[in-house]
Design a protein around this motif. Sequence first.
Motif, PDB file in Angstrom:
ATOM      1  N   GLN A 120      45.215  25.993  27.829  1.00  0.00           N
ATOM      2  CA  GLN A 120      46.482  26.820  27.906  1.00  0.00           C
ATOM      3  C   GLN A 120      47.890  25.969  27.471  1.00  0.00           C
ATOM      4  O   GLN A 120      48.752  26.641  27.799  1.00  0.00           O
ATOM      5  N   GLY A 121      47.489  24.880  26.928  1.00  0.00           N
ATOM      6  CA  GLY A 121      48.727  24.148  26.240  1.00  0.00           C
ATOM      7  C   GLY A 121      49.577  23.340  27.054  1.00  0.00           C
ATOM      8  O   GLY A 121      50.578  22.700  26.944  1.00  0.00           O
ATOM      9  N   VAL A 122      48.975  22.843  28.255  1.00  0.00           N
ATOM     10  CA  VAL A 122      49.315  21.939  29.228  1.00  0.00           C
ATOM     11  C   VAL A 122      49.321  20.619  28.337  1.00  0.00           C
ATOM     12  O   VAL A 122      48.387  20.141  27.887  1.00  0.00           O
ATOM     13  N   ARG A 123      50.472  19.608  28.642  1.00  0.00           N
ATOM     14  CA  ARG A 123      50.585  18.612  27.965  1.00  0.00           C
ATOM     15  C   ARG A 123      50.348  17.292  29.101  1.00  0.00           C
ATOM     16  O   ARG A 123      50.299  16.321  28.620  1.00  0.00           O
ATOM     17  N   MET A 124      50.551  17.822  30.409  1.00  0.00           N
ATOM     18  CA  MET A 124      50.705  16.630  31.483  1.00  0.00           C
ATOM     19  C   MET A 124      50.099  17.616  32.773  1.00  0.00           C
ATOM     20  O   MET A 124      50.428  18.625  33.200  1.00  0.00           O
ATOM     21  N   ILE A 125      49.283  16.634  33.368  1.00  0.00           N
ATOM     22  CA  ILE A 125      48.720  17.334  34.639  1.00  0.00           C
ATOM     23  C   ILE A 125      49.325  16.475  35.963  1.00  0.00           C
ATOM     24  O   ILE A 125      49.345  15.200  35.875  1.00  0.00           O
ATOM     25  N   ILE A 126      49.623  17.094  36.928  1.00  0.00           N
ATOM     26  CA  ILE A 126      50.390  16.429  38.083  1.00  0.00           C
ATOM     27  C   ILE A 126      49.416  16.772  39.330  1.00  0.00           C
ATOM     28  O   ILE A 126      48.975  17.798  39.273  1.00  0.00           O
ATOM     29  N   ILE A 127      49.246  15.753  40.166  1.00  0.00           N
ATOM     30  CA  ILE A 127      48.768  15.960  41.309  1.00  0.00           C
ATOM     31  C   ILE A 127      49.497  15.109  42.309  1.00  0.00           C
ATOM     32  O   ILE A 127      50.648  14.384  41.956  1.00  0.00           O
ATOM     33  N   ASP A 128      49.338  15.475  43.777  1.00  0.00           N
ATOM     34  CA  ASP A 128      50.202  14.708  44.670  1.00  0.00           C
ATOM     35  C   ASP A 128      49.046  14.497  45.849  1.00  0.00           C
ATOM     36  O   ASP A 128      48.205  15.513  46.141  1.00  0.00           O
ATOM     37  N   THR A 129      49.272  13.650  46.612  1.00  0.00           N
ATOM     38  CA  THR A 129      48.316  13.295  47.823  1.00  0.00           C
ATOM     39  C   THR A 129      49.139  12.324  48.615  1.00  0.00           C
ATOM     40  O   THR A 129      50.264  11.427  48.187  1.00  0.00           O
ATOM     41  N   SER A 130      48.885  11.958  49.949  1.00  0.00           N
ATOM     42  CA  SER A 130      49.508  11.293  50.566  1.00  0.00           C
ATOM     43  C   SER A 130      49.293   9.860  50.069  1.00  0.00           C
ATOM     44  O   SER A 130      48.255   9.134  49.553  1.00  0.00           O
ATOM     45  N   ALA A 131      50.261   8.864  50.195  1.00  0.00           N
ATOM     46  CA  ALA A 131      50.258   7.319  49.858  1.00  0.00           C
ATOM     47  C   ALA A 131      49.276   6.737  50.483  1.00  0.00           C
ATOM     48  O   ALA A 131      48.563   5.468  49.775  1.00  0.00           O
ATOM     49  N   ASP A 132      48.818   7.037  51.667  1.00  0.00           N
ATOM     50  CA  ASP A 132      47.674   6.042  52.207  1.00  0.00           C
ATOM     51  C   ASP A 132      46.328   6.932  52.168  1.00  0.00           C
ATOM     52  O   ASP A 132      45.168   6.573  52.559  1.00  0.00           O
ATOM     53  N   ASN A 133      46.161   8.012  51.279  1.00  0.00           N
ATOM     54  CA  ASN A 133      44.675   8.582  51.012  1.00  0.00           C
ATOM     55  C   ASN A 133      44.014   7.772  49.807  1.00  0.00           C
ATOM     56  O   ASN A 133      44.279   8.172  48.690  1.00  0.00           O
ATOM     57  N   LEU A 134      43.570   6.743  50.131  1.00  0.00           N
ATOM     58  CA  LEU A 134      43.078   5.651  49.238  1.00  0.00           C
ATOM     59  C   LEU A 134      41.802   6.443  48.384  1.00  0.00           C
ATOM     60  O   LEU A 134      41.688   6.151  47.184  1.00  0.00           O
ATOM     61  N   ALA A 135      41.011   7.226  49.103  1.00  0.00           N
ATOM     62  CA  ALA A 135      40.067   7.742  48.469  1.00  0.00           C
ATOM     63  C   ALA A 135      40.447   8.829  47.433  1.00  0.00           C
ATOM     64  O   ALA A 135      39.911   8.848  46.099  1.00  0.00           O
ATOM     65  N   ALA A 136      41.496   9.396  47.560  1.00  0.00           N
ATOM     66  CA  ALA A 136      42.060  10.377  46.794  1.00  0.00           C
ATOM     67  C   ALA A 136      42.418   9.673  45.590  1.00  0.00           C
ATOM     68  O   ALA A 136      42.422  10.104  44.356  1.00  0.00           O
ATOM     69  N   ILE A 137      43.363   8.673  45.922  1.00  0.00           N
ATOM     70  CA  ILE A 137      44.191   8.086  44.859  1.00  0.00           C
ATOM     71  C   ILE A 137      42.981   7.374  43.947  1.00  0.00           C
ATOM     72  O   ILE A 137      43.270   7.429  42.506  1.00  0.00           O
ATOM     73  N   ASN A 138      42.086   6.654  44.426  1.00  0.00           N
ATOM     74  CA  ASN A 138      40.885   6.181  43.650  1.00  0.00           C
ATOM     75  C   ASN A 138      40.479   7.066  42.793  1.00  0.00           C
ATOM     76  O   ASN A 138      39.737   6.757  41.737  1.00  0.00           O
ATOM     77  N   PHE A 139      39.887   8.370  43.365  1.00  0.00           N
ATOM     78  CA  PHE A 139      39.217   9.306  42.735  1.00  0.00           C
ATOM     79  C   PHE A 139      40.085   9.627  41.111  1.00  0.00           C
ATOM     80  O   PHE A 139      39.629   9.683  40.079  1.00  0.00           O
ATOM     81  N   PHE A 140      41.318   9.812  41.595  1.00  0.00           N
ATOM     82  CA  PHE A 140      42.322  10.180  40.523  1.00  0.00           C
ATOM     83  C   PHE A 140      42.532   9.387  39.325  1.00  0.00           C
ATOM     84  O   PHE A 140      42.664   9.431  38.383  1.00  0.00           O
TER      85      PHE A 140
END
Length: 170
Positions: A120-140
């Motif tokens: 679809q022409g996306v040049r950057m993907i953005i996500i957000d999560t809580s700063a203390d959500n280490l599982a999500a941070i490590n996954f991303f």
Amino acid sequence: MTEASITSEDTPRIREMEIDDFPEVFHIGEEVFTVEYSQSLYRTWDEFEITTHFNLDNELCLVAEMGGRIAGFALGTTVKKHNSPWKYGYLVWLGVRRDIQKGSVGSRLFHEIRRRMVEQGVRMIIIDTSADNLAAINFFKKQGFGDIQEHVYMSLNLTRKTRKKSVKKS
């Protein structure tokens, strides 16, 4: 009829979400986005999140099926900023059943939504999560994300009575 079981050895099949998937996707979100997991996500996860994203950009609403059941989902959208040549992808929700979170379901969902966003022409993907959500941070991080920025989340409870400071007249 017995419900099919999901094991981590099954290979997930990623497909576009259908209206009939809404209840199961909603229940996975209820299971994953609890107040214990993240107070802010718990407050925002509801059935309207699914229908809104599905109506906005259904090509970026995906489910992973395993053993005849939905194992996870991803809801995304794209954003085109005025006066910017860039189109952004926003992965709003990614949820996987708790009992299989260490498998490949989340990664496969992410790779498919990423592929679709690139188409679809996306040049950057953005996500957000809580700063203390280490599982999500490590996954991303494993998916290639970097440039971690912490942000402040604030709320104001409007149902509490607050005292107004009285102003003295001179």
